[in-house]
Design a protein around this motif. Sequence first.
Motif, short mmCIF file in Angstrom:
data_model
loop_
_atom_site.label_atom_id
_atom_site.label_comp_id
_atom_site.label_asym_id
_atom_site.label_seq_id
_atom_site.Cartn_x
_atom_site.Cartn_y
_atom_site.Cartn_z
N LEU A 1 79.97 9.96 30.01
CA LEU A 1 81.17 10.10 30.83
C LEU A 1 82.33 9.28 30.27
CD1 LEU A 1 79.76 10.13 34.47
CD2 LEU A 1 80.92 11.99 33.28
N GLU A 2 82.06 8.07 29.84
CA GLU A 2 83.11 7.24 29.24
C GLU A 2 83.66 7.89 27.97
OE1 GLU A 2 81.63 3.26 28.72
OE2 GLU A 2 81.05 3.11 30.82
N PHE A 3 82.78 8.43 27.17
CA PHE A 3 83.20 9.10 25.94
C PHE A 3 84.08 10.31 26.25
CE2 PHE A 3 82.32 12.56 22.90
CZ PHE A 3 82.86 12.00 21.76
N LEU A 4 83.68 11.10 27.24
CA LEU A 4 84.42 12.31 27.58
C LEU A 4 85.78 12.02 28.21
CD1 LEU A 4 81.51 14.53 28.93
CD2 LEU A 4 82.72 14.77 26.75
N LYS A 5 85.95 10.85 28.81
CA LYS A 5 87.21 10.50 29.45
C LYS A 5 88.26 10.00 28.46
CE LYS A 5 85.30 9.31 33.97
NZ LYS A 5 85.05 8.23 34.93
N LYS A 6 87.86 9.66 27.24
CA LYS A 6 88.81 9.13 26.27
C LYS A 6 89.81 10.21 25.85
CE LYS A 6 85.74 5.69 24.28
NZ LYS A 6 85.06 5.22 23.06
N ASP A 7 91.08 9.80 25.67
CA ASP A 7 92.13 10.74 25.29
C ASP A 7 91.82 11.44 23.97
OD1 ASP A 7 93.65 10.23 27.54
OD2 ASP A 7 94.84 8.67 26.57
N ARG A 8 91.33 10.69 22.99
CA ARG A 8 91.03 11.29 21.69
C ARG A 8 89.96 12.37 21.82
NH1 ARG A 8 88.60 8.40 16.27
NH2 ARG A 8 88.47 10.32 15.08
N THR A 9 88.92 12.11 22.60
CA THR A 9 87.86 13.08 22.80
C THR A 9 88.41 14.34 23.45
OG1 THR A 9 86.26 11.29 23.08
CG2 THR A 9 85.59 13.47 23.86
N LEU A 10 89.24 14.18 24.45
CA LEU A 10 89.83 15.33 25.13
C LEU A 10 90.69 16.16 24.18
CD1 LEU A 10 90.75 13.67 28.56
CD2 LEU A 10 88.89 15.31 28.09
N ARG A 11 91.49 15.47 23.34
CA ARG A 11 92.32 16.19 22.36
C ARG A 11 91.46 16.98 21.38
NH1 ARG A 11 95.01 11.28 22.09
NH2 ARG A 11 94.08 10.87 20.05
N GLU A 12 90.40 16.38 20.87
CA GLU A 12 89.53 17.04 19.91
C GLU A 12 88.79 18.22 20.53
OE1 GLU A 12 87.07 14.05 18.12
OE2 GLU A 12 88.77 13.12 17.09
N MET A 13 88.35 18.06 21.76
CA MET A 13 87.66 19.16 22.43
C MET A 13 88.62 20.32 22.69
SD MET A 13 85.12 17.03 24.98
CE MET A 13 84.64 18.46 25.90
N LYS A 14 89.85 20.01 23.04
CA LYS A 14 90.85 21.06 23.28
C LYS A 14 91.14 21.80 21.98
CE LYS A 14 95.30 21.84 25.44
NZ LYS A 14 96.44 21.25 26.13
N ALA A 15 91.26 21.08 20.87
CA ALA A 15 91.51 21.70 19.57
C ALA A 15 90.34 22.61 19.16
CB ALA A 15 91.75 20.63 18.51
N LEU A 16 89.12 22.17 19.41
CA LEU A 16 87.95 22.99 19.10
C LEU A 16 87.91 24.25 19.95
CD1 LEU A 16 85.17 20.29 18.67
CD2 LEU A 16 86.05 21.84 16.91
N ALA A 17 88.26 24.11 21.22
CA ALA A 17 88.25 25.27 22.12
C ALA A 17 89.26 26.31 21.67
CB ALA A 17 88.54 24.82 23.55
N GLU A 18 90.38 25.88 21.11
CA GLU A 18 91.40 26.80 20.65
C GLU A 18 90.96 27.58 19.42
OE1 GLU A 18 94.94 24.49 20.16
OE2 GLU A 18 95.19 24.20 22.31
N LEU A 19 89.97 27.08 18.68
CA LEU A 19 89.47 27.80 17.51
C LEU A 19 88.65 29.02 17.88
CD1 LEU A 19 88.36 24.86 15.20
CD2 LEU A 19 90.37 26.33 14.94
N GLY A 20 88.11 29.06 19.09
CA GLY A 20 87.31 30.20 19.53
C GLY A 20 85.86 29.83 19.68
N THR A 21 85.09 30.79 20.13
CA THR A 21 83.66 30.57 20.34
C THR A 21 82.90 30.90 19.06
OG1 THR A 21 83.30 32.82 21.07
CG2 THR A 21 83.88 31.20 22.77
N PRO A 22 81.68 30.40 18.90
CA PRO A 22 80.89 30.69 17.71
C PRO A 22 80.57 32.17 17.55
CG PRO A 22 79.94 28.85 18.90
CD PRO A 22 81.03 29.41 19.75
N ASN A 23 80.60 32.94 18.62
CA ASN A 23 80.30 34.37 18.53
C ASN A 23 81.51 35.21 18.14
OD1 ASN A 23 77.65 33.97 19.22
ND2 ASN A 23 78.06 34.11 21.40
N THR A 24 82.67 34.58 17.92
CA THR A 24 83.85 35.31 17.53
C THR A 24 83.70 35.81 16.11
OG1 THR A 24 85.20 33.90 18.93
CG2 THR A 24 86.35 35.12 17.22
#
Length: 127
Positions: free
Chosen positions: A15-38
């Motif tokens: 939970l602490e890791f997921l709340k960090k700003d850097r983690t949130l930015r990186e997860m958002k950037a990954l989500a924008e790339l698409g899903t693995p099934n794309t």
Amino acid sequence: MGIAVFAERTAQGLLEFLKKDRTLREMKALAELGTPNTIVTEADIGKLGVIAVAGVAERNFVFTRKFVTLSRPKVMKWIKWSGGFIKSSVTHKTHYVEFGLDPGQTLFKAQRNKVQTVPEETFLSLF
């Protein structure tokens, strides 16, 4: 330390890791790339370079005669872009033999050598 204490500490750390700003930015950037099934397009490759696709990367593929839904050159591009390798014949290092219409001797050789055979529909689902 008991399993309950271990689980609680692990959950708190996560939970602490997921709340960090850097983690949130990186997860958002990954989500924008698409899903693995794309399905990877040529435009994506220009932006991202080679993309390792689970089940394809570092695997050796052999094809039988004809594809039903796609052209052989397009499928070969997808495999190369995804980090896989295309081989011309079945060997002990072959991971998958894809078969479509009229598979011929390649399919029989793969079955005899206990190599995984994949129908075209299943093969395309790897992407």
